[in-house]
Design an enzyme around this catalytic site. Sequence first.
Site, PDB file in Angstrom:
ATOM      1  N   CYS A 107     124.699 141.393  94.564  1.00 26.36           N
ATOM      2  CA  CYS A 107     124.528 141.289  93.126  1.00 26.36           C
ATOM      3  C   CYS A 107     123.081 140.925  92.887  1.00 26.36           C
ATOM      4  CB  CYS A 107     125.445 140.184  92.590  1.00 26.36           C
ATOM      5  SG  CYS A 107     125.235 139.830  90.833  1.00 26.36           S
ATOM      6  N   TRP A 118     126.688 137.508  96.903  1.00 23.81           N
ATOM      7  CA  TRP A 118     125.289 137.158  97.214  1.00 23.81           C
ATOM      8  C   TRP A 118     124.418 137.658  96.073  1.00 23.81           C
ATOM      9  CZ3 TRP A 118     123.104 137.351 102.792  1.00 23.81           C
ATOM     10  CH2 TRP A 118     121.714 137.247 102.799  1.00 23.81           C
ATOM     11  N   ASP A 119     123.960 136.740  95.267  1.00 23.77           N
ATOM     12  CA  ASP A 119     123.226 137.105  94.058  1.00 23.77           C
ATOM     13  C   ASP A 119     121.721 137.036  94.293  1.00 23.77           C
ATOM     14  OD1 ASP A 119     122.871 137.783  91.395  1.00 23.77           O
ATOM     15  OD2 ASP A 119     124.224 136.235  90.633  1.00 23.77           O
ATOM     16  N   MET A 120     120.945 137.628  93.416  1.00 21.18           N
ATOM     17  CA  MET A 120     119.466 137.587  93.474  1.00 21.18           C
ATOM     18  C   MET A 120     118.996 137.824  92.055  1.00 21.18           C
ATOM     19  SD  MET A 120     116.323 138.839  93.560  1.00 21.18           S
ATOM     20  CE  MET A 120     114.844 138.879  94.505  1.00 21.18           C
ATOM     21  N   ASN A 121     118.566 136.756  91.390  1.00 23.27           N
ATOM     22  CA  ASN A 121     118.423 136.845  89.935  1.00 23.27           C
ATOM     23  C   ASN A 121     117.001 136.792  89.399  1.00 23.27           C
ATOM     24  OD1 ASN A 121     121.111 137.149  89.017  1.00 23.27           O
ATOM     25  ND2 ASN A 121     121.520 135.053  89.624  1.00 23.27           N
ATOM     26  N   ASP A 136     126.147 143.128  84.831  1.00 23.01           N
ATOM     27  CA  ASP A 136     126.665 141.971  84.102  1.00 23.01           C
ATOM     28  C   ASP A 136     127.353 142.413  82.817  1.00 23.01           C
ATOM     29  OD1 ASP A 136     125.980 140.035  85.873  1.00 23.01           O
ATOM     30  OD2 ASP A 136     124.241 139.285  84.765  1.00 23.01           O
ATOM     31  N   ARG A 167     113.833 132.587  84.608  1.00 19.51           N
ATOM     32  CA  ARG A 167     115.169 132.001  84.783  1.00 19.51           C
ATOM     33  C   ARG A 167     115.116 130.624  85.438  1.00 19.51           C
ATOM     34  NH1 ARG A 167     121.094 134.747  85.917  1.00 19.51           N
ATOM     35  NH2 ARG A 167     121.682 132.944  87.083  1.00 19.51           N
ATOM     36  N   TRP A 191     118.551 145.354  82.711  1.00 17.64           N
ATOM     37  CA  TRP A 191     119.679 144.450  82.878  1.00 17.64           C
ATOM     38  C   TRP A 191     120.749 144.799  81.831  1.00 17.64           C
ATOM     39  CZ3 TRP A 191     121.595 140.941  79.235  1.00 17.64           C
ATOM     40  CH2 TRP A 191     122.641 140.132  79.695  1.00 17.64           C
ATOM     41  N   ASP A 243     128.618 130.681  90.182  1.00 12.47           N
ATOM     42  CA  ASP A 243     127.510 129.722  90.079  1.00 12.47           C
ATOM     43  C   ASP A 243     127.969 128.352  89.577  1.00 12.47           C
ATOM     44  OD1 ASP A 243     125.024 128.650  89.862  1.00 12.47           O
ATOM     45  OD2 ASP A 243     124.240 130.149  88.463  1.00 12.47           O
TER      46      ASP A 243
END
Length: 741
Positions: A520, A471-474, A542, A437, A193, A361
């Site tokens: 993302c 479209w995030d995926m964290n 990021d 998270r 990351w 967010d």
Amino acid sequence: MTLIEWREENRQFHLANGHLSYILAVHENGALGPLHVGAPLATGRSYRHLIPRPFGGFSNRLGDPVALECPTPGSGDYRVPGLVVEQPDGSTVLELAYRGHRIVAGKPPIPGLPATYAETDDEAETLEIDLADERSDLVVSLSYTIFRDVAAIARSARIRNDGSQPLRLTTAMSLVLDLPDADWDVVHLAGAWAREHHVRSRRLEHGRQSISSNRGTSSAAHNPFLALRRTSTTEDHGEAIGVALVYSGNFLAEVEVEPYGTARLRVGIDPETFAWILEPGAQFATPEAVVAWTGDGLGSMSDAFHRLFRERLARGVWRDRPRPVLVNNWEGTYFDFDEDRLVAIATVARDLGIELFVLDDGWFGKRDDDTTSLGDWFVDRRKLPGGIDGLARRITELGLRFGLWIEPEMVSERSELFSAHPDWAIGIPGRPGTEGRQQRVLDMGRPEVVDHLERVLAELLGSGPITYVKWDMNRWITEPWSAGLPPDRQGEFFHRYVLGVYELYRRLTTTFPDVLFESCASGGERFDAGMLAFAPQAWTSDDTDAVERLKIQWGTSMAYPLSSMGAHVSAVPNHQVGRITPLATRAAVAFFGVFGYELDTTALSEAERSGIRDQIAFYRDHRDVLQRGRFVRLRGPFDGDGNTTAWMCVSDDRRQAVIGCYRVLNRPAPGPDRIRLRGLDPRREYRVSVWPVADDAVGRANTIVRSGDDLEAIGLLIDVGRHEAAGQGDFWSRVFVLEAV
Ligand code: GLA
């Protein structure tokens, strides 16, 4: 123009497009093997002399490195296999023999999976070769597409059970490439990351060397891309083979050098976290692997990937449209905003020339921090009393487009969705879940989850003038297990997850064809060719620090085009590393990507505003060449001491070019330095201009008309007098523009 030749008399296929040749032969025992993958060779000839003589088949001379396209274990080939199938008696030996083939114009799609495509039938030709194992009634169809104008081949496989009993796949590679020598360096993109896609290079050695992911996404640890280059290969000279997997989940890319010094490269879904039951009559499709070959250096390998991914992997109206300059509020406000604050940011943004406002967010459920509300995709009226629609209309009235952040694959335990469907979150009943998270991952392999998300998100996206989605995926996946699968099918979990994500993307991009999707995953944790088929751009990292971005964007460009790389100017001190770089340098780096801002515009000084106005005007003037031109890497952050980086974009007609030059630290008493350009028309004259400062020593030295051969042989003059150099400071940059006169 015929791209695929079949010579019945010597049972040989030759795929050739003038850029490369891929030659295959059916051996005497029916096995299919490559004869040559690389430099273009004449068609109309037999190359069977490349088969080692006497050919006894691999069962006569155990361990002989016979080159194979679909190697299986247990019958004398001791290298890593491409396909492993457990049969009803538990054995895994197969005798795959040629049964037939088809050559079709264009490129058929792969059911359920993203893939490159041909827009017209004359752009590509596809060869499908059926190999069958009589005893188990297994049929493997290997598919090879050769593109007319790109130095690349797309390869995938379909595995079909024609028998009457279930079979179990435990390895199903997309591509196996048997190469006659191992005299290569392997180049790949590794990271974490905030420092994604750093270029790593090492010599191939005897044994296996691999990169992979078992995290559920392709991940930032390793990208599903790998290249082999001769040790003498540079950016613009020498042989290189690149392989990229069009897939967004757990993958393996592995090279094995066996005792006789040949190399086997295999790429596909990681077998370690995969097994698939193939019922009678069912078939399994592997993801697609794209192989690029070049004799002209890593740069031209990247050209092939860029061209194909930008023009024949990305789809929809945004494929060819100029991408808007955006401002995203994440680093500007984090969770702390309301409607008026957002409108204030957008109002300044509009005055600066920004075209799209993106709300990140924190707009939904009761999400004031990261402990809650993922899954509750309805607006938080405390922050946005007018709803998404109300905000979107206010933004649109300013003359900006409006975009929204979502993270569909996730659920917070503190959410209405989790209360209603706790079993939709991935986890193993009776075992504690690993925390990450403060959120859980939804089981995207379950059709009811995909249906629910489609319904909720379609309602959201239809609720106002939303023209962009991030479209995030964290979160990586832990405790992989699905309540929707029986015990013997749990090996299908990860692949079904990815298929579910693709299905949701397919439905939403079909229902909302005008929406620009940006993918993302905490930045670049899922930056891969699979995602690019649905979302033509991705948030690269990021980490928005200009110096860190040099490495990240350089590495990403190995396989992915600039039009796919989100790149934003953010505030200083930088939020990831605390570094203070000049505003112009931040922009000079972000220009070489899909440009935008990630800050609170209302906090800018008047001088910053005027600098930003100038940046946006510059980018809009050169957007076409920056987003669609040919990208050329000139000097890299991974070369030497990495202190200087330079790269450029050249228009297809070579009449225009934009060059970025960056120096990380200023050093006393520098020697002369020149940046040689590439890809220009040597006979043309170019007017050189310098941004943002033209009246200093570098500006004065370069603001002249010069010929293409001069700029390529001698280069831009970065060396200035020692006196001027002292004043340049750290994190210096200049952007040069060439216009043909
Ligand atoms: C991830 C993304 C960021 C931002 C945050 C919001 O980290 O990469 O850009 O959207 O999530 O939580």
